[in-house]
Enzyme design. Structure first.
Site, PDB file in Angstrom:
ATOM      1  N   GLU A 176       1.086  -1.270   0.244  1.00 31.69           N
ATOM      2  CA  GLU A 176       0.172   0.234  -0.058  1.00 31.69           C
ATOM      3  C   GLU A 176       0.967   1.326  -0.218  1.00 31.69           C
ATOM      4  OE1 GLU A 176      -3.549  -0.073   3.136  1.00 31.69           O
ATOM      5  OE2 GLU A 176      -2.194  -1.779   3.212  1.00 31.69           O
ATOM      6  N   ARG A 208       3.885 -13.601   9.921  1.00 27.03           N
ATOM      7  CA  ARG A 208       4.737 -12.342   9.755  1.00 27.03           C
ATOM      8  C   ARG A 208       6.001 -12.105  10.547  1.00 27.03           C
ATOM      9  NH1 ARG A 208       1.146  -7.308  11.633  1.00 27.03           N
ATOM     10  NH2 ARG A 208       2.993  -6.052  11.242  1.00 27.03           N
ATOM     11  N   LYS A 258       2.083  -0.181  10.447  1.00 27.93           N
ATOM     12  CA  LYS A 258       2.720   1.492   9.889  1.00 27.93           C
ATOM     13  C   LYS A 258       2.379   2.591  10.657  1.00 27.93           C
ATOM     14  CE  LYS A 258       3.162   0.527   4.717  1.00 27.93           C
ATOM     15  NZ  LYS A 258       2.427   0.088   2.867  1.00 27.93           N
TER      16      LYS A 258
END
Length: 569
Positions: A36, A262, A272
């Site tokens: 993104e 992850r 983020k």
């Protein structure tokens, strides 16, 4: 690929190998990395980048770079360029396969219309708060919206009016019609489109409705012919919706979603949202601050792409979440720089050393090894003179036991130079602080041992005062004091665990003159001190700034040695 990986592939490679063996997708392997553009990439993204690009390469396939630009309120073209720079720097090339979810906005809209016509989607006029209440809980089923059974014709009209901008943000949304009693809350009529009256960085004002990630992502994969959609475990529950959307529509291909754990790294955060907060609140100097776990920050700190890829290789791909010790990443960086970084001498906390019996005005050039790990690196000449700088911590007037460096009456070796013996000190008349050490040298010990066979227990680095260049040096430590700053105690914020000593700035450091030619981004080992990099942002001609990349002390290697010793015993 490492020998260990060839012998024992991870579960994702095993799944893909079986798919290829069975001839699925015609034996093709096509992956994608879908960031993104709402922030900088971090070390967790590096793991995903390596996995997607390397898997494709290993199976003779392709990997796309696709930007998930479905939320124009948070996206910025600057992030797009930063992401591309990071992926290239890591050593990967997507060729001509650079795509954007916004490339497919027209097609996604048509797919939404098809769902409405099939009675699989409807326009809901509940508020966001009402939708949340109607969704139910983990133990209670959801409740159907009063607008759920609108006719196909009414839904088509409302959706077209949404696109035309007739409704305000939050006034209505397009939802999938699935099952409000599903045990998977994500399947309780999830939102597919919402209104955002914000210009898009690529499509301008063409759209005021934008697809949700779960709708756009699976369809983008299908449009691009992706065979294996690799994502982190947080999307495991989303897989049901991923498959549902693809099952309802005449898509050109049928990708398979596979989830992996992850990366969680100790003493840092990889959210983020949290990284953005660190930047916006001024806890760090931007996304590329060398303390940040961003790829840009690590690049600026002096990490190499080879070290980051080796780190990703070592941690592997697993199904279970865990926290990887930051020391392993530093170990990989240290191992890589040890092979490639030239050795130089630098004094960070200078103390004058005067050699009383060395002729005044004399200077000579001594041969120094550039890198003992790389014979092809050759040697350089380092100037030597009567007045030198050594580290303050390398001298003690009243040393404790087991302090082997310079002290009154004691002899040490100066690296590549001579044996010197301390004969006295000079103090500041006002403070009494030692400002100068006086020594004599033995001319017969140049570059080697004493002819009479006497030994010394310490070798010190030094810089000639007459030839030294001055620089600022920045010393970095972990950004957080707590191993897992995401584990926040009640009443606290993750920023409460910030390390106040994560950055120390040293002025007036003395460096050997060869570093005057160093360029931004160049990496070195300061002998006995660690690995350092010329800062790419704040260095100026004649005023270099050096960032400490990593210390020489390898805590991870010591941990591994201890573990091996315990197993052997």
């Amino acid at each position: 690929m490492s020998e260990a990986r060839r012998k024992k592939p991870d579960f994702i490679r095993q799944i893909i190998a079986e798919d290829v063996k069975q001839g699925k997708n015609g034996g093709r392997v096509h992956t994608r990395f879908p960031p993104e553009p709402n922030g900088y990439l971090h070390i967790g993204h590096a793991k995903a980048i390596c996995l997607n690009f390397e898997v494709a390469e290993e199976f003779g396939g392709l990997c796309n770079l696709r930007f998930d630009d479905t939320n124009p309120t948070k996206e910025d073209p600057h992030y797009v360029e930063a992401i591309k720079e990071d992926v290239r720097w890591l050593g990967f090339d997507w060729g001509e396969r650079e795509y954007y979810a916004s490339d497919y906005f027209d097609q996604l809209y048509e797919y939404a219309l098809q769902l409405i016509k099939a009675g699989k989607a409807y326009v809901d006029s509940l508020s966001q708060e009402e939708i949340r209440k109607y969704r139910g809980t983990l133990t209670e089923p959801g409740k159907e919206s009063p607008y759920r059974n609108r006719s196909v014709e009414e839904n088509l009209e409302l959706f077209e009016r949404m696109r035309a901008g007739e409704f305000e943000e939050g006034e209505c949304v397009l939802r999938a019609k699935i099952d409000m009693a599903s045990p998977n809350i994500l399947m309780r009529d999830p939102t597919l489109y919402r209104i955002k009256k914000v210009p898009h960085h690529r499509t301008g004002n063409k759209w005021c409705i934008y697809p949700m990630y779960d709708f756009a992502h699976c369809l983008s994969d299908a449009i691009e012919g992706i065979t294996h959609s690799l994502c982190t475990l947080e999307f495991e529950n989303n897989r049901a919706l991923y498959d549902w959307v693809l099952d309802q529509l005449p898509v050109p291909s049928r990708p398979r979603q596979i989830e992996f754990a992850r990366l969680n790294l100790s003493h840092t955060v990889l959210s983020k949202r949290k990284l953005l907060k660190l930047v916006q609140e001024g806890h760090v100097d931007g996304w590329d601050d060398p303390r940040m776990p961003t790829i840009a920050g690590m690049r600026r700190r002096g990490y190499t792409p080879e070290a980051i890829r080796e780190f990703c290789n070592r941690i592997g791909v697993a199904k279970n979440e865990s926290i990887v010790d930051f020391a392993l990443l530093e170990h990989c960086v240290r191992q890589d720089l040890n092979k490639r970084a030239p050795r130089v001498m630098a004094v960070l906390d200078p103390l004058r050393l005067v050699i009383e019996n060395y002729p005044e005005g004399k200077e000579e050039y001594l041969e120094a090894i550039n890198n003992p790990e790389d014979p092809s690196a050759g040697t350089r000449l380092v100037p030597f003179s009567r007045v030198l700088y050594i580290e303050k911590e390398d001298f003690m007037e009243n040393p404790p036991k087991k302090f082997y460096r310079l002290a009154p009456g004691r002899e040490v070796r100066l690296r590549y130079a001579y044996f010197v013996r301390c004969t006295g000190v000079v103090r500041d008349p006002k403070t009494g602080e030692i400002v100068e050490v006086r020594c004599t040298y033995d001319p017969a010990t140049r570059g080697g041992d004493a002819p009479d066979g006497r030994k010394v227990k310490a070798t010190l680095h030094w810089v000639s005062a007459a030839h030294a260049i001055e620089a600022e040096v920045r010393l970095y430590e972990n950004l957080f004091t707590k191993r897992d700053p995401n584990d926040v105690e009640e009443g606290k914020d993750f920023t409460d665990y910030l390390n106040p000593n994560s950055l120390r700035i040293l002025k007036g450091c003395k460096l050997e003159p060869s570093l005057a030619q160093a360029k931004p981004g160049d990496r070195f080992q300061f002998e006995r001190l660690g690995y350092f990099c010329v800062d790419t942002k704040d260095s100026k001609p004649g005023k270099p700034v050096f960032n400490r990349t990593v210390t020489l002390k390898d805590t991870w290697a010591k941990v591994r040695e201890k573990e091996v010793s315990l197993k052997e015993n």
